[in-house]
Design an enzyme around this catalytic site. Structure first.
Site, short mmCIF file in Angstrom:
data_model
loop_
_atom_site.label_atom_id
_atom_site.label_comp_id
_atom_site.label_asym_id
_atom_site.label_seq_id
_atom_site.Cartn_x
_atom_site.Cartn_y
_atom_site.Cartn_z
N ALA A 393 0.89 -0.89 -0.16
CA ALA A 393 0.10 -0.12 0.01
C ALA A 393 0.85 1.16 0.02
CB ALA A 393 -0.99 0.01 1.26
N ASN A 396 0.08 8.07 -0.32
CA ASN A 396 0.15 9.56 -0.69
C ASN A 396 -1.02 10.17 0.11
OD1 ASN A 396 0.89 7.97 -3.12
ND2 ASN A 396 -0.97 7.12 -3.38
N GLU A 429 -0.35 3.04 6.75
CA GLU A 429 -0.14 4.13 5.64
C GLU A 429 -0.94 5.41 6.29
OE1 GLU A 429 1.59 3.30 3.38
OE2 GLU A 429 1.29 1.18 3.50
N HIS A 432 1.78 6.98 8.47
CA HIS A 432 2.73 7.76 7.64
C HIS A 432 2.31 9.21 7.55
CE1 HIS A 432 5.96 5.52 5.99
NE2 HIS A 432 5.29 4.58 5.62
N GLU A 451 10.04 4.60 7.31
CA GLU A 451 9.44 3.22 7.29
C GLU A 451 9.74 2.53 8.66
OE1 GLU A 451 7.55 2.47 5.36
OE2 GLU A 451 7.57 3.61 3.37
N1 BES Z 1 5.41 3.68 1.25
C1 BES Z 1 5.49 2.33 1.41
C2 BES Z 1 4.86 1.68 0.08
C3 BES Z 1 5.83 1.71 -1.22
C4 BES Z 1 7.13 1.69 -1.24
C5 BES Z 1 5.19 1.75 -2.44
C6 BES Z 1 7.76 1.76 -2.31
C7 BES Z 1 6.09 1.59 -3.61
C8 BES Z 1 7.24 1.57 -3.56
C9 BES Z 1 4.29 1.82 2.43
O1 BES Z 1 4.19 2.98 3.23
C10 BES Z 1 4.73 0.76 2.82
O2 BES Z 1 5.74 0.59 3.63
N2 BES Z 1 4.07 -0.29 2.68
C11 BES Z 1 4.25 -1.57 2.94
C12 BES Z 1 3.46 -2.39 3.80
C13 BES Z 1 3.70 -1.87 5.32
C14 BES Z 1 2.61 -2.24 6.21
C15 BES Z 1 4.85 -2.30 5.81
C16 BES Z 1 4.47 -2.36 1.86
O3 BES Z 1 3.95 -2.03 0.82
O4 BES Z 1 4.91 -3.67 1.67
ZN ZN Z 2 5.70 2.50 4.79
#
Ligand code: BES
Ligand code: ZN
Length: 1000
Positions: A393, A396, A429, A432, A451
């Site tokens: 996810a 944005n 999300e 963030h 992150e």
């Molecule tokens: N910012 C990321 C998503 C992301 C990173 C999308 C790089 C595309 C490229 C998001 O906040 C994230 O960390 N998502 C994780 C899930 C989260 C619960 C650890 C994911 O997408 O795996």
């Molecule tokens: Zn993230």
């Protein structure tokens, strides 16, 4: 009517016509140019003051614009002449150096050089050197871009985008303007201050648009580009792409440059105004960041929406969605009284599966207020689910876009784990919005700043929602399996990497999970209150800014008046530290002495002898050997030296040590512990995590003990230790009155990947045989206990998602798993019965998993029934593929190959691709099939998918990362596959980087 109206469209102005957003931004006419330039001068002078103002309070953007326009309207500065647009001159290589850090030419290494060979490995066709980017090369941008206006004429096969950016040179640098942009963009025209720029004065390179300094005004100017995009051809799923009938964007990390030419770096913060225009029947829904401030109908069945994001943001947080979607809506009232409109969107047939996501969102909003006093700063918060998404996810601003796997749930399509994941990912999300969006990263090397911190926040939230110990155990299992493996292989890197070729390769378990452990250590060292004080100072200092990991550490240190200089090493040293333990008890002095030593093994580019001791919290407790009661409750030891001795006074009896409670630091502990001592801790440790860890250590010890035997036959002929069987029996006996979730976790054997990290060389056959043998032996020895607990935990009533129920189901299904190991006809019937009578996906899938590894008629029946009842539901079909890819059967390679030819297999859909391939890569016996067929299956798939989606390919390529740890035959086979992959012409830089690191 002037172009600056774009930025001041809402503000009543003297002598200016109000811009009509139902029409695209008009071009400047010559008459207004002089006027415009005088405004530019004024803006340049005002710029710093304005920016500071905006930074002090990002909510005052409206004030900012009013100020700008009022001053502009009243000012009477003498106009300056525009820089003379030089006449047609051949483009020469006389441009200055790149302007942005991302394009710095001063890299201190040449990057990974790769020769493309022919398929036969013969001649070299081309030679490509991909640029390696270094953290220490960071330089601030030479331009600020305070405002960006984007006008989309949306269409799946062709989208025309006009982008108008206000660009402020920070200083008069007299260098070219180098904008990021990829070949997904077709430039149609380029204007500066309304004047068309000749192609002689700009140059489109592979990843940039270079505008000659000759045509750049020395002061603030307006840049307008018109570009064409083809969303339906964009299979990388980065930038603007089509997912089914919907159009959506993904910009992190470097996707914005696939949409328009820009300074695509996280430290350039801009205010966005986005106009979306499309055919209304095809795209009735038009979403972007922030608030919809206008919408309307247009001729020929078209319509438009105008979105304004009041916050400054980096380009990676930009988003657009256009589609014909279903949705649910709700509101959330913050403590201070702001009413936030919440919307969750998905394909129309799935709207019935959105309630859990909405619940999760509201819980997250409440939790962040209660825990950190952080309120939602938006009027509108939208979440959109898409079936085609590379990651989980994306945060944005005000428009999160999600992989549908982390949004859609109902009891018959989603498992308990899916429900938990949705809760955690929605929270992540949302969190963030403060840790990532309000305070963002200066550069991508600082990724763990947002992150690691946000993962820690989502873990904390989930543990408050579903149970502290259970969540901690799940997180540590994940960390040991994925991050420890990464740390022990060729991809090892510090949580703040020093260099990368493809940033997409650095969204790793290390940056995320180890990064979250590092944040957790601040919290353990400083206490919850100290940690919260640190967070408060962090926001006070950095709200609205793009900052570094050092800034975060400084806020934690300063808020608590402590020195955290040594803690910096966690950010710069890779590898999992190893702690060794020695202890002694002096009965006459009543003193217990504990000596801890630490070392961090070598990792690529970092030798063990060069690594310095880390500062880490070690939480310990002491138990009475006689009574099992606690003698010393949990105490945080601050461990900072290579070797350190801690003395405990007034210890009245020889204690049993409970070390690293709650897994207080991400380390491996080397500690001699007898089976009896571990069984004692399993039964008595007052730290729940450590009680589980003792069972885990004991299982590990037993399995690795067997794996060390001479041959598989020797393993199969071995008895498992009685102490172990008795300890498991004791815990099963408490099933009626103990926490079912915890019991289920203690019954689960460590996974093969984690076990492999503990071996210098992995003999797949022996390791697999040892783990299976232990499982079967336990099942045989404790059959009646497992049957009793299985019966005791059968479902009554309808599905509910809560800790008690998920725990009960977990325990039930762990028992089923053990009972199924005998591969008897009775077991097949038991599983089939559960499969048929299950009231939820959790129980149905667990039964299917048991059958999937059992070659019996019920297996085929259940798989067929499951497939049929999925009725094309994408997420259910993913489970169907996944369960078969993970099966423990001798011919899984052949079966997986067949599945790849199944009509429902989709190379272009990351979820479907991973359900088969990633799971297959994790199936140790199948992937490592002795004849190399598993390797070939995976490498063929990597090469195939790389042509469409490099991010997905590069991730799968990591299945090979541990190749050096296997026997020489398998090593050779894997190496040959890696070489075959890297010699593929046109291989992406993402995959090339991973494979080159593996081969190094
Ligand atoms: N910012 C990321 C998503 C992301 C990173 C999308 C790089 C595309 C490229 C998001 O906040 C994230 O960390 N998502 C994780 C899930 C989260 C619960 C650890 C994911 O997408 O795996
Ligand atoms: Zn993230």
């Amino acid at each position: 009517m002037t172009p600056l109206d774009v930025f001041t469209y809402k503000v009543p102005k003297v002598g200016l016509t109000k811009w009509d957003p139902t029409h695209a931004c008009p071009l400047i006419d010559g008459m207004h140019l002089v006027w415009l330039l005088s405004i530019c001068i004024m803006l340049a002078q005002m710029h710093n003051a304005i920016r500071n103002l905006a930074r002090q309070n990002v909510r005052s953007m409206r004030g900012f614009m009013t100020l700008q326009s009022n001053l502009g309207a009243r000012s009477n500065l003498s106009p300056i002449l525009p820089p003379r647009m030089k006449s047609a001159m051949a483009w020469t290589a006389t441009f200055g150096v790149g302007l942005t850090a991302a394009h710095s030419t001063q890299s201190n290494s040449a990057g990974v050089a790769v020769c493309h060979g022919s398929a036969e490995g013969g001649e070299v066709a081309t030679s490509v050197v991909d640029k390696e980017i270094f953290r220490l090369d960071y330089k601030p941008s030479l331009y600020n871009v305070p405002e960006i206006y984007m006008d989309f004429q949306l269409g799946a096969s062709s989208t025309i985008l006009t982008t108008t950016s206000l660009i402020h040179p920070v200083a008069n640098s007299n260098t070219d303007l180098v904008l990021d942009g990829e070949d997904s963009i077709k430039l149609r025209s380029l204007k500066i201050n309304g004047v068309l720029i000749s192609p002689d004065d700009y140059k489109i390179e592979e990843e940039t648009l270079r505008i000659s300094s000759r045509v750049l005004p020395p002061v603030a100017f307006k840049l307008e580009t018109v570009v064409e995009l083809q969303p339906d051809k964009n299979l990388q799923l980065a930038g603007l792409y089509a997912s089914g009938q919907m159009l959506c964007t993904q910009c992190e990390a470097l996707g914005f440059r696939r949409i328009t030419y820009s300074l695509d770096r996280p430290d350039v913060l801009s205010k966005y105004l986005v106009r979306l225009e499309a055919d209304k029947a095809t795209f009735p829904l038009l979403l972007s960041n922030g608030n919809k401030i206008q919408e309307g109908e247009l001729p020929e069945g078209r319509h438009f929406a105008l979105w304004e994001d009041p916050f400054l943001k980096p380009s990676y947080l930009f988003a657009v969605v256009a589609g014909n979607l279903g949705s649910i809506h709700d509101t959330y009232k913050t403590t201070s009284g702001r009413v936030v409109k919440l919307g969750i969107y998905c394909d129309k047939p799935d709207v019935g599966k959105l309630d859990h996501a909405m619940y999760s969102l509201k819980q997250s909003m409440k939790w962040d207020e209660d825990t950190f006093g952080l309120e939602c700063d938006l009027d509108v918060y939208n979440v959109v689910a898409t079936a085609d998404f590379n990651m989980g996810a994306m945060e944005n601003k005000g428009l999160n876009i999600f992989n549908s796997a982390y949004v859609l749930a109902n009891p018959t399509t989603a498992t308990d784990t899916d429900y938990e994941n949705i809760l955690g990912v929605i929270a992540h999300e949302y969190f963030h919005n403060w840790t990532g969006n309000r305070v963002t990263c200066r550069d991508w090397f600082q990724l763990t700043l947002k992150e690691g911190l946000t993962v820690h926040r989502d873990q904390w939230f989930s543990s408050d929602m579903t149970g502290l110990a259970v969540k901690r155990i799940a997180d540590v299992r994940g960390l040991r399996s994925r991050q420890f493996t990464e740390d022990a292989g060729p991809m090892a890197h510090p949580i703040r990497p020093d260099s990368y070729i493809s940033m997409d390769n650095f969204y790793t378990a290390t940056v995320y999970s180890k990064g979250a452990e590092v944040i957790r250590m601040y919290r353990t060292l400083l206490g919850d209150d100290g940690f919260k004080k640190g967070m408060k100072l962090y926001f006070q200092r950095h709200d609205g800014h793009a900052v570094t990991c050092d800034d975060f550490r400084a806020a934690m240190a300063d808020a608590n008046g402590v020195d955290l200089a040594q803690f910096e090493r966690w950010y710069s040293q890779a590898g999992t530290p190893v702690i060794t333990v020695s202890q002694s008890y002096d009965a006459s002095a009543k003193k217990f002495t504990l000596t801890l030593k630490q070392r961090t093994p070598s990792t690529p580019g970092q030798k063990q002898e060069d690594k310095k001791p880390l500062m880490m919290p070690i939480v310990v407790g002491l138990l009475s050997e006689k009574t099992g009661k606690e003698i010393l409750p949990s105490k945080v030891l601050k461990f900072t030296e290579a070797s350190e001795t801690f003395v405990f006074e007034n210890v009245m009896e020889k204690p049993v040590l409970s070390l690293l409670r709650g897994f207080s630091a991400p380390v491996n502990v080397e500690q001699e512990q007898s089976d009896a001592e571990l069984a004692f801790l399993m039964a008595h440790d007052t730290d729940t995590f450590n009680r589980w860890d003792a069972s885990n250590r004991l299982s590990t010890k037993v399995i690795l003990g067997l794996a060390g035997k001479q041959s598989v036959d020797d393993i199969l002929a071995s008895e498992i230790p009685q102490t172990y069987v008795d300890a498991v029996k004791t815990s099963l006996a408490t099933s009626a009155n103990s926490d079912a979730a915890l019991l289920s976790l203690s019954l689960q054997l460590p996974d093969l990947t984690t076990l492999a990290t503990m071996l210098a060389e992995v003999d797949v056959d022996k390791l697999v045989a040892a783990r299976n043998h232990v499982k079967k032996a336990l099942a045989r020895a404790l059959k009646s206990e497992f049957e009793r607990v299985y019966a005791q935990t059968v479902h009554k009533g309808s599905y509910e998602f809560n800790s008690a129920e998920t725990g009960r189901r977990r325990l039930h299904n762990v028992c089923l798993d053990y009972l199924s190991t005998d591969l008897s006809a009775a077991s097949a019937q038991r599983s089939k019965k559960q499969f048929d009578s299950a009231n939820c996906m959790t129980d149905r899938l667990a039964a299917l998993a048991a059958l999937a590894s059992h070659d019996c008629p019920e297996r085929d029946q259940a798989l067929e029934q499951f497939y049929k009842s999925a009725e094309g539901d994408a997420l259910v079909l993913n489970k169907w593929f996944g369960i078969q890819a993970l099966a423990d059967l001798p011919d899984v390679v052949a079966r997986a190959k067949n599945l790849k030819s199944h009509p429902d297999f989709l190379l272009s859909n990351p979820n479907r691709f991973r359900s088969l391939l990633t799971n297959f890569g994790m199936n140790m016996p199948a992937f490592h099939a002795a004849d190399g067929s598993g390797y070939k299956f995976v490498s063929d798939s990597i090469i195939e998918v790389d042509a469409l989606n490099p991010q997905v390919a590069a991730r799968l390529a990591q299945s090979f990362s541990q190749w050096k740890k296997f026997d020489s035959r398998r090593r050779d086979l894997m190496k040959a596959e890696l070489q075959r992959i890297i010699s593929t012409p046109t291989l992406s830089k993402d995959t090339k980087e991973v494979v080159a690191r593996c081969l190094k």
